[in-house]
Design a protein around this motif. Structure first.
Motif, short mmCIF file in Angstrom:
data_model
loop_
_atom_site.label_atom_id
_atom_site.label_comp_id
_atom_site.label_asym_id
_atom_site.label_seq_id
_atom_site.Cartn_x
_atom_site.Cartn_y
_atom_site.Cartn_z
N ASN A 56 0.91 -1.40 -0.01
CA ASN A 56 -0.02 0.00 -0.03
C ASN A 56 0.95 1.21 0.02
N PRO A 57 1.00 2.06 -1.05
CA PRO A 57 1.93 3.03 -1.08
C PRO A 57 1.36 4.22 -0.17
N TRP A 58 0.32 4.31 0.50
CA TRP A 58 -0.02 5.33 1.15
C TRP A 58 0.51 4.93 2.55
N TYR A 59 1.04 3.82 2.96
CA TYR A 59 1.54 3.30 4.20
C TYR A 59 2.86 3.81 4.29
N LYS A 60 3.42 4.12 3.33
CA LYS A 60 4.84 4.59 3.28
C LYS A 60 5.32 5.63 4.17
N GLN A 61 6.10 5.73 4.97
CA GLN A 61 6.14 6.65 6.10
C GLN A 61 4.86 7.32 6.85
N ARG A 62 3.87 6.41 6.64
CA ARG A 62 2.72 7.08 7.36
C ARG A 62 2.14 5.60 8.12
N GLU A 63 1.24 5.93 9.20
CA GLU A 63 0.43 5.15 9.82
C GLU A 63 -0.88 5.10 9.30
N MET A 64 -1.84 4.12 8.92
CA MET A 64 -3.07 4.33 8.60
C MET A 64 -4.03 4.59 9.80
N PRO A 65 -4.97 5.55 9.37
CA PRO A 65 -5.70 5.98 10.43
C PRO A 65 -6.62 5.08 11.19
N GLU A 66 -7.18 5.27 12.32
CA GLU A 66 -8.04 4.48 12.92
C GLU A 66 -9.35 4.18 12.10
N PRO A 67 -10.05 3.41 11.59
CA PRO A 67 -11.38 3.50 11.04
C PRO A 67 -12.21 4.06 11.99
N PRO A 68 -13.31 4.71 11.30
CA PRO A 68 -14.42 5.22 12.28
C PRO A 68 -15.36 4.11 12.35
N ALA A 69 -16.18 4.27 13.42
CA ALA A 69 -17.05 3.12 13.57
C ALA A 69 -18.33 3.12 12.65
N GLN A 70 -18.71 4.29 12.09
CA GLN A 70 -19.64 4.40 11.06
C GLN A 70 -19.55 5.47 10.12
N SER A 71 -20.12 5.50 8.75
CA SER A 71 -19.88 6.58 7.79
C SER A 71 -20.65 7.51 8.16
N PHE A 72 -20.58 8.76 7.62
CA PHE A 72 -21.56 9.94 7.98
C PHE A 72 -22.85 9.74 7.53
N ASN A 73 -23.06 9.04 6.50
CA ASN A 73 -24.37 8.53 5.83
C ASN A 73 -25.34 7.84 7.09
N GLU A 74 -24.38 6.65 7.64
CA GLU A 74 -25.07 6.00 8.62
C GLU A 74 -25.30 6.51 9.93
N TRP A 75 -24.63 7.62 10.20
CA TRP A 75 -24.44 8.47 11.49
C TRP A 75 -26.03 9.17 11.14
N TYR A 76 -26.03 9.74 10.05
CA TYR A 76 -27.03 10.74 9.63
C TYR A 76 -28.34 10.07 9.72
N LYS A 77 -28.54 8.80 9.16
CA LYS A 77 -29.75 8.27 9.12
C LYS A 77 -30.21 7.73 10.47
N LYS A 78 -29.37 7.45 11.55
CA LYS A 78 -29.64 6.87 12.90
C LYS A 78 -30.08 8.05 13.55
N ASN A 79 -29.58 9.34 13.50
CA ASN A 79 -29.80 10.65 14.30
C ASN A 79 -31.15 11.38 13.76
N ARG A 80 -31.21 10.91 12.56
CA ARG A 80 -32.57 11.85 11.79
C ARG A 80 -33.53 10.86 12.15
N LYS A 81 -33.55 9.68 12.49
CA LYS A 81 -34.77 8.76 12.88
C LYS A 81 -34.80 8.92 14.47
N ALA A 82 -34.03 9.47 15.08
CA ALA A 82 -34.01 9.71 16.74
C ALA A 82 -34.67 10.98 16.81
N ASP A 83 -34.97 11.95 15.79
CA ASP A 83 -35.63 13.33 16.02
C ASP A 83 -37.01 13.05 16.26
#
Lengths: 217, 459
Positions: B432-459
């Motif tokens: 993976n060329p992106w891994y050269k000289q870099r650490e990969m980031p922690e993956p987020p638990a959910q995407s913005f889309n998933e977060w939006y759907k969930k919180n919209r429902k909660a309203d």
């Protein structure tokens, strides 16, 4: 014209070859440029106000010392002579192009062989003017009959009148105007280099020191 | 030095093997950049000066046809012999021809990036003519058989100990002596002998004045003058873009050049050559070599305004950490990366990608060249013309497909997050060329889309 091939290369005499070969590229380049250059753009007006709080001599001296040169304010040529006698006591060969200052050792015949200046210890020359913002002095070949002198000498001393210190480079070129010369040079301090690990060393190929005597009269 | 066919990334990787050295290189250049800032900030009206310089150069580009002929005519009147060279080959032939006519087989040369661009030294050497580079930095890289790595500071990549070794080998200085003062003095003596024995001197040109036919050469060391004033023949080589309309315009450019380059108020010597001295022969070689083509490229013609101060290199985060040689071209750094593809798109297709597009280069440029915009535009031209790197082309196609298909996009995102979370070794490896000289980031638990759907429902 029989000798010209399509490329413009010539087989005839050397002289003709020179003319046609280079003329051909000249025309080719100019035609390409004419086709490529954009629509005309105006030249800007040069408008650079002079700093009103600047003491030109004070600034000149401060900048000169920051670039490795030394300044002396003096009242007369006699005073310059005394300083030169003191500072360059052991110099074997001094060439002075300033009539009031003495030469020492073998003088030179301008326009003969610049290589004979190889062992000059000190050259004394007069500047037409200086520029405060960068401590450069302007010298042309009518005051410097052998161009290499101000570079080949081990040490350089320049005489400058206080009234001839200008503030900015724009004034310098106003003063030069359309004057004719064969060679002109701004010299600012001793020759220097920082090519080895950015360590500043004075005395690369030109003069190792530069002293400017500023005449107050 | 032969870099083979390695591209910028591969050559940068080579340079990056020695981490302390990269840090030293980075810091040294940043120090020069800081000196430039100090010089720029201490003079009032700096921005006005840049703007004026930029507008003068715009005028020059728009009337190059007229100014060049005016310059030629005036130079001729001054007793200078003017030559025109359409390309590098012709430039080299002209210089070689002048030397051969005089039966000269040894020459001194002060700094001229143009002759580097044309590979003049190699050509002359093949024709039995020895060239000694007289700028200290250039002499050092010449002894090391390397090209300069920076247009103003040719051996900025070398440590003083290495220079000490080179001098010990070639100039006979004591082994182990790496004192800059001592080494510079040794070079002074070594090169004085060359200045005094060579009958021809070649110099570059910083500025040429159409109005008067004179040209200006700027050095700190005095090497151009020592060469030119001692030689019987002086040859000055210039790309035609070095022209300025009038003498008074030098006031603007001499105020900008050294301040932008090293933070000095002006170079030690700014020499105005107008006529040959008595008994001397003076030549000017006007060179095109692709410049007239660049002049016709609307998006890229501004690159011809460059006055070769090197400020864009000193400030560039990529240049500072990859070294000048990684650009495998005579002029390195950001400005080199927009000049080189004009000469050869295939060979230099990698260079416009060697940038973060941070824009620092454009901000320090004394003639306001929009360098980072041009880097961005070159990328588009190169991809369109099919010169882009294969992996990048493939990745771009994949991106286009993914981003234009919402279902694929969501699936890819989910898979990516799952892989990075559960099986990080799949991405954290050398493939993976992106891994050269870099650490990969922690993956987020959910995407913005998933977060939006969930919180919209909660309203």
């Amino acid at each position: 014209m029989n000798g010209i091939k399509k490329t413009g290369r010539l087989i005839n005499t050397d002289q003709l070859r020179d003319i046609y070969y280079y003329m051909n590229s000249r025309e080719k380049i100019l035609a390409a440029i004419k086709k490529s250059q954009p629509a005309p753009r105006e030249l800007p007006v040069l408008d650079f106000p002079l700093p009103d709080d600047m003491d030109a001599q004070e600034k000149f001296i401060a900048v000169l010392s920051s670039i490795g040169g030394a300044a002396h304010t003096v009242g007369s040529y006699d005073e310059i002579q005394l300083l030169i006698n003191r500072e360059y006591n052991d110099a074997a060969r001094i060439i002075s192009l300033v009539p009031e200052i003495e030469s020492r050792g073998q003088y030179f015949e301008p326009g003969t062989n610049p290589h004979l200046l190889e062992d000059v210890d000190l050259a004394v020359i007069k500047a037409q003017f200086g520029v405060a913002e960068n401590a450069a002095v302007w010298i042309t070949d009518d005051m410097l009959p052998e161009r290499v002198l101000s570079f080949i000498t081990q040490n350089l001393a320049v005489v400058l009148h206080r009234r001839d210190i200008l503030q900015l480079m724009h004034q310098a070129y106003e003063r030069i105007g359309g004057r004719d010369y064969g060679f002109g040079v701004f010299i600012a301090g001793p020759s220097k280099t920082a090519d080895i690990e950015q360590s500043l060393v004075l005395g690369a190929h030109g003069s190792r020191t530069m002293r400017i005597f500023i005449l107050q009269s | 030095m032969n870099n083979g066919d390695k591209d910028h990334a591969a050559l940068a990787q080579q340079f990056n093997r020695d981490e302390p050295r990269v840090n030293w290189h980075d810091e040294t250049l940043w120090w020069v950049r800081a000196k430039r800032d100090k010089a720029a900030h201490t003079i009032p009206g700096w921005e006005h000066l840049r703007e004026t310089a930029s507008r003068i150069k715009n005028n020059v580009l728009s009337n190059m046809y007229g100014y060049l002929q005016q310059f030629e005519e005036n130079a001729r009147k001054n007793g200078v012999i003017v030559h025109w060279a359409a390309d590098a080959g012709e430039h080299n032939e002209i210089v070689c021809g002048i030397l051969q006519k005089h039966g000269i087989n040894k020459m001194v040369k002060s700094k001229s990036m143009l002759t580097e661009e044309c590979h003049l030294n190699d050509y002359l050497q093949q024709n039995g003519i020895e060239v000694i580079d007289t700028d200290l930095g250039e002499r050092i890289v010449q002894l090391a058989k390397e090209p300069p790595s920076h247009i103003v500071l040719p051996c900025i990549h070398k440590k003083k100990e290495e220079i000490g070794e080179l001098f010990h080998e070639h100039l006979g200085t004591p082994e182990g002596n790496a004192d800059p003062q001592f080494l510079t003095h040794a070079a002074r003596l070594h090169l004085r002998e060359k200045f005094l024995t060579r009958r021809a001197a070649l110099t570059g040109v910083n500025f040429a004045i159409a109005e008067t036919g004179e040209f200006v050469v700027c050095t700190n060391e005095g090497n151009a003058d020592m060469g030119a004033h001692l030689a019987d023949v002086h040859i000055a080589c210039m790309g035609f873009e070095k022209l300025l309309p009038q003498r008074k315009h030098l006031g603007v450019f001499l105020r900008l050049l050294a301040r932008s380059a090293t933070g000095q108020p002006i170079t030690t010597y700014s020499s105005h050559f107008k006529k040959p001295r008595k008994g001397q022969e003076m030549h000017i070689v006007l060179v095109d070599n692709g410049r007239s083509v660049q002049l016709g490229r609307e998006d890229f013609r501004n690159s011809l305004k460059c006055i070769r101060c090197g400020a864009c290199m000193n400030t560039c985060p990529v240049y500072r950490r990859s070294g000048g040689h990684s650009y495998h071209t005579a002029v390195a750094g950001p400005i080199g990366s927009i000049l080189a593809p004009n000469l050869d798109m295939r060979k230099y297709a990698d260079l416009p990608f060697a940038s973060t597009l941070c824009g620092s280069c454009s901000n320090v440029c004394p003639v306001k060249i929009d360098i980072h915009d041009q880097l961005y535009k070159w990328r588009q031209v190169l991809m369109k013309e099919g010169y882009g790197p294969a992996a990048k082309k493939l990745a771009m196609k994949g991106m286009t497909f993914t981003l234009s298909n919402p279902g694929v996009y969501r699936f890819a995102g989910k898979t990516g997050r799952w892989v990075m979370g559960k099986m990080p070794f799949i991405v954290n490896n050398k493939l993976n060329p992106w891994y050269k000289q870099r650490e990969m980031p922690e993956p987020p638990a959910q995407s913005f889309n998933e977060w939006y759907k969930k919180n919209r429902k909660a309203d």
